[in-house]
Design a protein around this motif. Structure first.
Motif, short mmCIF file in Angstrom:
data_model
loop_
_atom_site.label_atom_id
_atom_site.label_comp_id
_atom_site.label_asym_id
_atom_site.label_seq_id
_atom_site.Cartn_x
_atom_site.Cartn_y
_atom_site.Cartn_z
N ILE A 178 0.84 -1.20 0.00
CA ILE A 178 0.00 0.00 0.00
C ILE A 178 0.88 1.25 0.00
CG2 ILE A 178 -1.72 1.32 1.31
CD1 ILE A 178 -2.78 -1.46 2.28
N SER A 179 1.86 1.31 0.87
CA SER A 179 2.74 2.49 0.90
C SER A 179 3.60 2.55 -0.35
CB SER A 179 3.60 2.50 2.17
OG SER A 179 4.47 1.38 2.20
N LEU A 180 3.97 1.40 -0.91
CA LEU A 180 4.74 1.40 -2.15
C LEU A 180 3.92 1.98 -3.30
CD1 LEU A 180 7.19 0.64 -3.86
CD2 LEU A 180 6.20 -1.66 -4.09
N ILE A 181 2.67 1.58 -3.41
CA ILE A 181 1.79 2.12 -4.46
C ILE A 181 1.66 3.63 -4.30
CG2 ILE A 181 -0.59 2.17 -5.32
CD1 ILE A 181 -0.73 -0.85 -4.53
N GLU A 182 1.42 4.08 -3.10
CA GLU A 182 1.26 5.51 -2.84
C GLU A 182 2.54 6.28 -3.18
OE1 GLU A 182 -0.79 8.35 0.53
OE2 GLU A 182 -0.34 6.27 1.03
N THR A 183 3.68 5.74 -2.82
CA THR A 183 4.97 6.37 -3.13
C THR A 183 5.19 6.44 -4.64
OG1 THR A 183 5.94 5.64 -1.04
CG2 THR A 183 7.47 6.15 -2.82
N MET A 184 4.87 5.36 -5.34
CA MET A 184 5.05 5.37 -6.80
C MET A 184 4.14 6.38 -7.48
SD MET A 184 5.79 1.36 -7.82
CE MET A 184 4.10 0.90 -7.67
N ILE A 185 2.91 6.52 -7.00
CA ILE A 185 2.00 7.50 -7.59
C ILE A 185 2.51 8.91 -7.34
CG2 ILE A 185 -0.32 8.49 -7.41
CD1 ILE A 185 -1.32 5.58 -7.13
N ASN A 186 2.97 9.19 -6.14
CA ASN A 186 3.52 10.52 -5.84
C ASN A 186 4.76 10.80 -6.67
OD1 ASN A 186 1.56 11.37 -3.95
ND2 ASN A 186 2.51 10.13 -2.38
N TRP A 187 5.62 9.81 -6.86
CA TRP A 187 6.80 9.99 -7.72
C TRP A 187 6.36 10.26 -9.15
CZ3 TRP A 187 8.35 7.70 -12.18
CH2 TRP A 187 9.63 8.02 -12.63
N ALA A 188 5.43 9.47 -9.64
CA ALA A 188 4.96 9.61 -11.02
C ALA A 188 4.33 10.97 -11.26
CB ALA A 188 3.97 8.49 -11.35
N ASP A 189 3.62 11.50 -10.27
CA ASP A 189 3.01 12.82 -10.42
C ASP A 189 4.05 13.89 -10.72
OD1 ASP A 189 0.78 14.74 -10.25
OD2 ASP A 189 1.84 15.41 -8.44
N GLN A 190 5.24 13.71 -10.21
CA GLN A 190 6.32 14.68 -10.43
C GLN A 190 7.13 14.40 -11.69
OE1 GLN A 190 6.69 17.39 -8.37
NE2 GLN A 190 4.77 16.58 -7.56
N ASN A 191 6.97 13.22 -12.30
CA ASN A 191 7.88 12.81 -13.35
C ASN A 191 7.27 12.36 -14.67
OD1 ASN A 191 10.68 12.84 -12.00
ND2 ASN A 191 9.35 11.90 -10.49
N VAL A 192 5.96 12.12 -14.71
CA VAL A 192 5.32 11.69 -15.95
C VAL A 192 4.00 12.44 -16.15
CG1 VAL A 192 6.37 9.39 -15.89
CG2 VAL A 192 4.13 9.74 -14.88
N ASP A 193 3.48 12.38 -17.35
CA ASP A 193 2.25 13.11 -17.67
C ASP A 193 0.98 12.41 -17.19
OD1 ASP A 193 3.65 15.17 -18.90
OD2 ASP A 193 3.65 14.14 -20.83
N PHE A 194 0.97 11.09 -17.23
CA PHE A 194 -0.23 10.34 -16.87
C PHE A 194 0.14 9.15 -15.99
CE2 PHE A 194 -1.17 12.29 -20.94
CZ PHE A 194 -2.39 12.90 -20.67
N VAL A 195 -0.72 8.86 -15.05
CA VAL A 195 -0.54 7.70 -14.18
C VAL A 195 -1.83 6.90 -14.20
CG1 VAL A 195 -0.11 6.91 -11.82
CG2 VAL A 195 0.99 9.00 -12.64
N ILE A 196 -1.70 5.61 -14.42
CA ILE A 196 -2.87 4.75 -14.37
C ILE A 196 -2.60 3.67 -13.33
CG2 ILE A 196 -4.31 3.08 -15.61
CD1 ILE A 196 -3.60 4.64 -18.19
N LEU A 197 -3.44 3.65 -12.32
CA LEU A 197 -3.39 2.60 -11.30
C LEU A 197 -4.58 1.70 -11.59
CD1 LEU A 197 -2.40 1.25 -8.70
CD2 LEU A 197 -3.78 2.91 -7.43
N GLU A 198 -4.29 0.47 -11.94
CA GLU A 198 -5.35 -0.46 -12.34
C GLU A 198 -5.19 -1.73 -11.53
OE1 GLU A 198 -6.86 -3.95 -14.17
OE2 GLU A 198 -4.73 -3.51 -14.20
N GLY A 199 -6.29 -2.30 -11.14
CA GLY A 199 -6.22 -3.57 -10.45
C GLY A 199 -7.44 -3.83 -9.60
N ILE A 200 -7.40 -4.94 -8.92
CA ILE A 200 -8.45 -5.27 -7.98
C ILE A 200 -8.01 -4.67 -6.65
CG2 ILE A 200 -9.68 -7.13 -6.80
CD1 ILE A 200 -9.01 -8.90 -9.27
#
Length: 116
Positions: free
Chosen positions: A11-33
């Motif tokens: 859970i914390s890894l997903i949140e960290t990756m999304i926060n990193w991506a917000d600063q470094n890429v144009d789009f983030v897609i989190l998909e899954g169950i």
């Protein structure tokens, strides 16, 4: 190898990756169950943090169709395993849109691209 339960390390890894991506890429897609009882707190934090930038979609597709689509994969999951995972109507409550079996891929893409 992390178990899909509340407070798991992913859970914390997903949140960290999304926060990193917000600063470094144009789009983030989190998909899954993402089970509400496991991931809701993280998703609520992200929704509060990103407000209008974050769009949330729910696929309200019955089990048999989900299982049929799974069988199209190179390595599909077993029916029993999927039944163990299955949660009917496990919504967060703030979805921007709920897709159903009637919505094919072109319809979904058109809707998603329109609301960005």
């Amino acid at each position: 190898d992390e178990k899909d339960k509340p407070n798991n390390k992913s859970i914390s890894l997903i949140e960290t990756m999304i926060n990193w991506a917000d600063q470094n890429v144009d789009f983030v897609i989190l998909e899954g169950i993402l089970k509400r009882d496991v991931y809701a707190n993280m998703l609520f934090r992200l929704k509060n943090q990103y407000q209008k930038k974050m769009k949330t979609f729910y696929f309200d597709i019955f089990f048999e169709e989900t299982y049929r689509r799974n069988l199209l994969k190179k390595k599909p999951f077993s029916r029993g395993l999927m039944q163990d995972w299955w949660l009917d109507n496990d919504r967060l409550g703030y979805e921007d849109h709920v897709f159903t079996i009637k919505d094919d891929l072109p319809v979904r893409m058109e809707y998603i691209l329109k609301i960005k």
